[in-house]
Write an enzyme that holds these catalytic residues in place. Structure first.
Site, mmCIF file in Angstrom:
data_model
loop_
_atom_site.group_PDB
_atom_site.id
_atom_site.type_symbol
_atom_site.label_atom_id
_atom_site.label_comp_id
_atom_site.label_asym_id
_atom_site.label_seq_id
_atom_site.Cartn_x
_atom_site.Cartn_y
_atom_site.Cartn_z
ATOM 1 N N GLU A 120 -2.108 52.481 -41.099
ATOM 2 C CA GLU A 120 -2.226 51.042 -40.821
ATOM 3 C C GLU A 120 -3.330 50.687 -39.836
ATOM 4 O O GLU A 120 -4.116 49.784 -40.094
ATOM 5 C CB GLU A 120 -0.908 50.449 -40.323
ATOM 6 C CG GLU A 120 -1.102 48.948 -40.058
ATOM 7 C CD GLU A 120 0.140 48.170 -39.700
ATOM 8 O OE1 GLU A 120 1.207 48.765 -39.509
ATOM 9 O OE2 GLU A 120 0.022 46.941 -39.597
ATOM 10 N N ASP A 173 2.480 54.978 -41.478
ATOM 11 C CA ASP A 173 2.731 53.819 -40.614
ATOM 12 C C ASP A 173 3.167 54.370 -39.260
ATOM 13 O O ASP A 173 4.279 54.879 -39.103
ATOM 14 C CB ASP A 173 3.805 52.904 -41.213
ATOM 15 C CG ASP A 173 3.764 51.523 -40.578
ATOM 16 O OD1 ASP A 173 3.241 51.410 -39.443
ATOM 17 O OD2 ASP A 173 4.247 50.558 -41.203
ATOM 18 N N ILE A 232 3.903 53.002 -36.383
ATOM 19 C CA ILE A 232 5.164 52.346 -35.988
ATOM 20 C C ILE A 232 5.453 51.316 -37.065
ATOM 21 O O ILE A 232 4.646 50.415 -37.299
ATOM 22 C CB ILE A 232 5.084 51.584 -34.638
ATOM 23 C CG1 ILE A 232 4.715 52.506 -33.486
ATOM 24 C CG2 ILE A 232 6.433 50.911 -34.348
ATOM 25 C CD1 ILE A 232 4.658 51.804 -32.113
ATOM 26 N N ASP A 233 6.559 51.454 -37.734
ATOM 27 C CA ASP A 233 6.993 50.375 -38.612
ATOM 28 C C ASP A 233 8.068 49.614 -37.843
ATOM 29 O O ASP A 233 9.098 50.181 -37.470
ATOM 30 C CB ASP A 233 7.534 50.896 -39.942
ATOM 31 C CG ASP A 233 7.822 49.742 -40.889
ATOM 32 O OD1 ASP A 233 6.916 48.915 -41.095
ATOM 33 O OD2 ASP A 233 8.956 49.638 -41.375
ATOM 34 N N THR A 277 6.709 47.061 -35.367
ATOM 35 C CA THR A 277 5.985 46.901 -34.094
ATOM 36 C C THR A 277 6.518 45.730 -33.270
ATOM 37 O O THR A 277 6.611 45.823 -32.037
ATOM 38 C CB THR A 277 4.478 46.703 -34.373
ATOM 39 O OG1 THR A 277 3.992 47.899 -34.985
ATOM 40 C CG2 THR A 277 3.686 46.458 -33.103
ATOM 41 N N ASP A 302 3.978 50.631 -45.493
ATOM 42 C CA ASP A 302 5.346 50.164 -45.209
ATOM 43 C C ASP A 302 6.364 50.825 -46.137
ATOM 44 O O ASP A 302 7.510 51.043 -45.748
ATOM 45 C CB ASP A 302 5.455 48.648 -45.438
ATOM 46 C CG ASP A 302 4.531 47.835 -44.550
ATOM 47 O OD1 ASP A 302 4.543 48.076 -43.333
ATOM 48 O OD2 ASP A 302 3.809 46.964 -45.072
HETATM 49 C C1 IPD Z 1 6.136 45.191 -40.726
HETATM 50 C C2 IPD Z 1 7.598 45.512 -40.884
HETATM 51 C C3 IPD Z 1 8.370 44.269 -41.243
HETATM 52 C C4 IPD Z 1 7.824 43.613 -42.476
HETATM 53 C C5 IPD Z 1 6.339 43.327 -42.327
HETATM 54 C C6 IPD Z 1 5.596 44.599 -41.979
HETATM 55 P P1 IPD Z 1 4.724 46.668 -38.982
HETATM 56 O O1 IPD Z 1 5.402 46.375 -40.435
HETATM 57 O O2 IPD Z 1 7.813 46.478 -41.874
HETATM 58 O O3 IPD Z 1 9.718 44.550 -41.496
HETATM 59 O O4 IPD Z 1 8.516 42.403 -42.691
HETATM 60 O O5 IPD Z 1 5.880 42.811 -43.557
HETATM 61 O O6 IPD Z 1 4.224 44.300 -41.808
HETATM 62 O O7 IPD Z 1 3.597 45.707 -38.857
HETATM 63 O O8 IPD Z 1 5.772 46.508 -37.969
HETATM 64 O O9 IPD Z 1 4.257 48.060 -39.206
HETATM 65 CA CA CA Z 2 4.786 48.520 -41.376
HETATM 66 CA CA CA Z 3 2.869 49.523 -38.347
HETATM 67 CA CA CA Z 4 1.516 45.911 -38.229
#
Ligand code: IPD
Ligand code: CA
Ligand code: CA
Ligand code: CA
Length: 259
Positions: free
Chosen positions: A64, A80, A82-83, A85, A208
């Site tokens: 990402e 990813d 951190i999923d 964030t 994701d």
């Molecule tokens: C997000 C998370 C979130 C989702 C967003 C993503 P991130 O990823 O997965 O649940 O609703 O569409 O972008 O930005 O925290 O890696």
């Molecule tokens: Ca994510």
């Molecule tokens: Ca992320």
């Molecule tokens: Ca992000």
């Protein structure tokens, strides 16, 4: 070796999350003020890259924050760091490291680890899916009206026809519980382990969903786009269910469900 490196890289990233969680770290915005990236996202990514590069310096990495680090290799790591964030930045322990490995265009390995509740989801194509080394499988609920769902909302296109707001409205007007955890990778894994019966989201990125996609399939679930076609993490929309509510949820998403 791929499998060991995947586990090692996932743990290396998660150590960074644990180090910074509830502490101080820099935060900046990307596409809008609430689309965040923290110091921990970047350092987690570096830690993951370091582990992978040590073993496989010529593999293709898609991640990402660093973007598309294309290499002439049939093995691609979809990362990813951190999923979740926004959760992480607010001290909410619903976030994870998510890494999928694709070979010759097919997902072959997936790992999703939330270190704050010590839940490690893992899958290798053909060998099922596990949570902390215990086999998992999807729920067997078949009635959408009795299902428990989870979703997420994109930063844009909220109210296009059959967009996120319309689909959400249709479901909650039918009293269907629809949760929003804030981490798509965890959402999908929680369908895989039977906590939720289905997950849908508009506008995701490959990092994701790549790992979760394999974990859910290997746990007996079904993953498609919103046209019901076999899922590719490179297109934006995902419907990931226990398989039994899939057709009804597909109808609901497309505005054609009459309960
Ligand atoms: C997000 C998370 C979130 C989702 C967003 C993503 P991130 O990823 O997965 O649940 O609703 O569409 O972008 O930005 O925290 O890696
Ligand atoms: Ca994510
Ligand atoms: Ca992320
Ligand atoms: Ca992000």
């Amino acid at each position: 070796m791929l499998k060991q490196t995947l586990i090692k890289a996932t743990l290396a990233g998660s150590k960074v999350l644990q180090h910074y969680f509830n502490g101080s770290f820099t935060v900046s915005s990307k596409s809008n003020i609430n689309d965040l990236v923290t110091q921990a996202d970047k350092e987690s990514e570096e830690a993951i890259f370091k582990v992978i590069r040590e073993e496989f310096p010529d593999h293709y990495l898609l991640s990402e924050e660093a973007g598309d680090l294309k290499m002439d290799s049939n093995t691609k790591w979809i990362i990813d760091p951190i999923d979740g964030t926004v959760n992480f930045a607010n001290g909410i322990p619903i976030c994870c490291v998510s890494i999928g490995v694709e070979q010759d265009g097919k997902m072959i390995l997936g790992a999703v680890y939330n270190p704050f509740i010590n839940e490690f989801f893992f899958s290798e194509r053909g060998y099922g899916a596990t949570l902390n080394d215990q086999k998992i499988k999807v729920s067997d609920k078949s009635d959408l009206l009795r299902s428990c769902l989870v979703t997420g909302f994109p930063y844009s296109y909220l109210d296009t026809p059959n967009g996120p707001l319309q689909v959400f409205e249709k479901l909650i007007r039918n009293n269907i519980p629809v949760r929003r955890l804030g981490s798509a990778a965890i959402d999908i894994c929680w369908v895989a382990s039977g906590r939720f019966d289905g997950f849908y989201e508009h506008n995701l990125n490959a990092w994701d969903s790549a790992a979760g996609f394999l974990i859910l399939e290997e746990a007996g679930g079904k993953v498609t786009d919103f046209g019901g076609n076999y899922y590719s993490p490179y297109q934006p929309n995902i419907l990931a269910t226990n398989g039994k509510i899939h057709d009804d949820l597909l109808l609901a998403i497309n505005g054609n469900w009459n309960p």
